[in-house]
Design a protein around this motif. Structure first.
Motif, PDB file in Angstrom:
ATOM      1  N   LYS A 176       0.837  -1.206   0.000  1.00 33.27           N
ATOM      2  CA  LYS A 176       0.000   0.000   0.000  1.00 33.27           C
ATOM      3  C   LYS A 176       0.868   1.251   0.000  1.00 33.27           C
ATOM      4  O   LYS A 176       0.584   2.230  -0.716  1.00 33.27           O
ATOM      5  N   PHE A 177       1.929   1.222   0.784  1.00 31.84           N
ATOM      6  CA  PHE A 177       2.837   2.366   0.870  1.00 31.84           C
ATOM      7  C   PHE A 177       3.456   2.672  -0.491  1.00 31.84           C
ATOM      8  O   PHE A 177       3.458   3.812  -0.950  1.00 31.84           O
ATOM      9  N   LYS A 178       3.954   1.628  -1.161  1.00 30.36           N
ATOM     10  CA  LYS A 178       4.571   1.818  -2.469  1.00 30.36           C
ATOM     11  C   LYS A 178       3.541   2.244  -3.520  1.00 30.36           C
ATOM     12  O   LYS A 178       3.847   3.027  -4.423  1.00 30.36           O
ATOM     13  N   GLN A 179       2.315   1.733  -3.399  1.00 31.45           N
ATOM     14  CA  GLN A 179       1.261   2.133  -4.337  1.00 31.45           C
ATOM     15  C   GLN A 179       0.992   3.626  -4.243  1.00 31.45           C
ATOM     16  O   GLN A 179       0.857   4.316  -5.264  1.00 31.45           O
ATOM     17  N   ILE A 180       0.928   4.142  -3.011  1.00 26.92           N
ATOM     18  CA  ILE A 180       0.674   5.573  -2.820  1.00 26.92           C
ATOM     19  C   ILE A 180       1.808   6.394  -3.430  1.00 26.92           C
ATOM     20  O   ILE A 180       1.573   7.380  -4.151  1.00 26.92           O
ATOM     21  N   LEU A 181       3.039   5.983  -3.152  1.00 23.98           N
ATOM     22  CA  LEU A 181       4.174   6.706  -3.720  1.00 23.98           C
ATOM     23  C   LEU A 181       4.132   6.684  -5.245  1.00 23.98           C
ATOM     24  O   LEU A 181       4.338   7.710  -5.912  1.00 23.98           O
ATOM     25  N   ASN A 182       3.849   5.515  -5.801  1.00 23.30           N
ATOM     26  CA  ASN A 182       3.791   5.394  -7.266  1.00 23.30           C
ATOM     27  C   ASN A 182       2.690   6.255  -7.855  1.00 23.30           C
ATOM     28  O   ASN A 182       2.844   6.828  -8.942  1.00 23.30           O
ATOM     29  N   ASP A 183       1.559   6.331  -7.162  1.00 26.99           N
ATOM     30  CA  ASP A 183       0.450   7.156  -7.647  1.00 26.99           C
ATOM     31  C   ASP A 183       0.860   8.621  -7.811  1.00 26.99           C
ATOM     32  O   ASP A 183       0.310   9.332  -8.651  1.00 26.99           O
ATOM     33  N   GLY A 185       3.993   9.502  -8.492  1.00 29.39           N
ATOM     34  CA  GLY A 185       5.190   9.573  -9.317  1.00 29.39           C
ATOM     35  C   GLY A 185       6.495   9.440  -8.567  1.00 29.39           C
ATOM     36  O   GLY A 185       7.560   9.759  -9.100  1.00 29.39           O
ATOM     37  N   VAL A 186       6.424   8.972  -7.322  1.00 34.11           N
ATOM     38  CA  VAL A 186       7.642   8.780  -6.526  1.00 34.11           C
ATOM     39  C   VAL A 186       8.050   7.318  -6.663  1.00 34.11           C
ATOM     40  O   VAL A 186       7.522   6.440  -5.968  1.00 34.11           O
ATOM     41  N   THR A 187       8.962   7.052  -7.558  1.00 35.86           N
ATOM     42  CA  THR A 187       9.288   5.654  -7.907  1.00 35.86           C
ATOM     43  C   THR A 187      10.703   5.248  -7.517  1.00 35.86           C
ATOM     44  O   THR A 187      11.107   4.111  -7.758  1.00 35.86           O
ATOM     45  N   HIS A 188      11.458   6.155  -6.908  1.00 37.29           N
ATOM     46  CA  HIS A 188      12.862   5.867  -6.617  1.00 37.29           C
ATOM     47  C   HIS A 188      13.090   5.216  -5.260  1.00 37.29           C
ATOM     48  O   HIS A 188      14.203   4.799  -4.947  1.00 37.29           O
ATOM     49  N   VAL A 189      12.060   5.111  -4.431  1.00 37.20           N
ATOM     50  CA  VAL A 189      12.213   4.581  -3.071  1.00 37.20           C
ATOM     51  C   VAL A 189      12.265   3.057  -3.125  1.00 37.20           C
ATOM     52  O   VAL A 189      11.327   2.409  -3.588  1.00 37.20           O
ATOM     53  N   THR A 190      13.354   2.483  -2.652  1.00 40.79           N
ATOM     54  CA  THR A 190      13.506   1.025  -2.662  1.00 40.79           C
ATOM     55  C   THR A 190      12.662   0.394  -1.561  1.00 40.79           C
ATOM     56  O   THR A 190      12.256   1.057  -0.596  1.00 40.79           O
ATOM     57  N   ASP A 191      12.425  -0.905  -1.688  1.00 38.28           N
ATOM     58  CA  ASP A 191      11.680  -1.628  -0.660  1.00 38.28           C
ATOM     59  C   ASP A 191      12.392  -1.535   0.685  1.00 38.28           C
ATOM     60  O   ASP A 191      11.749  -1.394   1.733  1.00 38.28           O
ATOM     61  N   GLU A 192      13.714  -1.616   0.659  1.00 40.09           N
ATOM     62  CA  GLU A 192      14.485  -1.566   1.912  1.00 40.09           C
ATOM     63  C   GLU A 192      14.282  -0.241   2.631  1.00 40.09           C
ATOM     64  O   GLU A 192      14.050  -0.205   3.850  1.00 40.09           O
ATOM     65  N   VAL A 193      14.354   0.838   1.866  1.00 36.41           N
ATOM     66  CA  VAL A 193      14.156   2.166   2.457  1.00 36.41           C
ATOM     67  C   VAL A 193      12.721   2.323   2.948  1.00 36.41           C
ATOM     68  O   VAL A 193      12.479   2.827   4.053  1.00 36.41           O
ATOM     69  N   ALA A 194      11.780   1.872   2.129  1.00 39.90           N
ATOM     70  CA  ALA A 194      10.363   1.990   2.508  1.00 39.90           C
ATOM     71  C   ALA A 194      10.075   1.206   3.788  1.00 39.90           C
ATOM     72  O   ALA A 194       9.381   1.708   4.683  1.00 39.90           O
ATOM     73  N   LEU A 195      10.620   0.007   3.900  1.00 39.49           N
ATOM     74  CA  LEU A 195      10.397  -0.810   5.099  1.00 39.49           C
ATOM     75  C   LEU A 195      10.982  -0.133   6.337  1.00 39.49           C
ATOM     76  O   LEU A 195      10.394  -0.195   7.424  1.00 39.49           O
ATOM     77  N   GLY A 196      12.119   0.523   6.178  1.00 41.11           N
ATOM     78  CA  GLY A 196      12.704   1.245   7.303  1.00 41.11           C
ATOM     79  C   GLY A 196      11.823   2.387   7.767  1.00 41.11           C
ATOM     80  O   GLY A 196      11.641   2.596   8.975  1.00 41.11           O
ATOM     81  N   ILE A 197      11.258   3.114   6.813  1.00 48.89           N
ATOM     82  CA  ILE A 197      10.362   4.230   7.150  1.00 48.89           C
ATOM     83  C   ILE A 197       9.088   3.724   7.811  1.00 48.89           C
ATOM     84  O   ILE A 197       8.644   4.252   8.838  1.00 48.89           O
ATOM     85  N   ILE A 198       8.501   2.682   7.230  1.00 51.72           N
ATOM     86  CA  ILE A 198       7.265   2.124   7.788  1.00 51.72           C
ATOM     87  C   ILE A 198       7.510   1.584   9.187  1.00 51.72           C
ATOM     88  O   ILE A 198       6.675   1.735  10.090  1.00 51.72           O
ATOM     89  N   GLY A 199       8.665   0.965   9.383  1.00 50.94           N
ATOM     90  CA  GLY A 199       8.973   0.398  10.698  1.00 50.94           C
ATOM     91  C   GLY A 199       8.979   1.434  11.801  1.00 50.94           C
ATOM     92  O   GLY A 199       8.613   1.138  12.948  1.00 50.94           O
TER      93      GLY A 199
END
Length: 231
Positions: A176-183, A185-199
């Protein structure tokens, strides 16, 4: 930029909800479909319990429509919503309102009563809630939320299917987090970085959504995009 953010991402269907476990997801799905027989055998309530910010209230608001749609094909059920606040109308008036509606024949298949933060009911009102839940029998469905399960009267709990709704892991929030970013146009955030932020959000839906907006905001500022204040 964020004027329609709430409209876009407020849950509407069960798949919009982020669950902390598959067991919780399956229990909710079975309550909606009726696969588990709900409501029956004296149980006509769904009690969502867990820590703050996990989406209990959001789920409680959409459950009546989803249940009615699954059972009758209708999407506009008759719902009475009570936000139970400390120091507000959290006593006999709430219960009497429920009782008066419960004895009426439902317009659709069920009467629905949503009591958000039901633990704020006064002691005497909490004790009376179990009687109110029995008035309409299987023609009434109650959806209750609480952050304090220990405050719920035993008879009320006995009339409910209890669903633990605690903080979901970061991996559950990632799609869901990545979907929002993609919506946006924010496509440069890696899964690793996103997981750290969500954590860092500790499972709070409010914090996760704010973190997504913060990332989008930074992206637009850095790239010279036109920025509008969030709604």
């Amino acid at each position: 930029m964020f004027n329609d953010f709430e409209e876009k991402y407020t849950p509407v269907v069960l798949n919009d909800i982020v669950y902390h476990s598959e067991e919780t997801r399956e229990t909710i799905e079975d309550c909606v479909s009726g696969m588990n027989g709900f409501p029956a055998s004296g149980k006509n309530g769904i009690l969502l319990y867990g820590v703050n910010g996990t989406g209990k209230s959001a789920l409680a608001k959409i459950l009546p429509s989803l249940i009615e749609q699954a059972r009758t094909g209708e999407s506009e059920p008759v719902v009475t919503y009570f936000g139970i606040s400390q120091g507000g109308d959290n006593g006999a008036g709430v219960i009497e309102g429920i009782k008066k509606r419960a004895i009426l024949m439902p317009y659709n298949r069920y009467h629905y009563f949503v009591l958000d933060e039901v633990d704020n009911l006064r002691v005497e009102a909490m004790d009376s809630l179990k009687a109110a839940m029995s008035i309409g029998g299987t023609e009434c469905i109650f959806v209750l939320t609480t952050n304090r399960l220990s405050m719920i009267e035993r008879g009320v709990m006995d009339r409910c299917i209890r669903v633990e709704f605690n903080a979901a892991p970061a991996t559950a929030w990632l799609p869901k987090f990545k979907q929002i970013l993609n919506d946006y146009g924010v496509t440069h955030v890696t899964d690793e970085v996103a997981l750290g932020i969500i954590g860092l959000c500790n499972g709070s839906a409010r914090e996760v959504m704010q973190a997504a907006r913060d990332l989008i905001n930074k992206h637009y500022k850095k790239n010279g995009g036109h920025l509008k204040l969030a709604a």
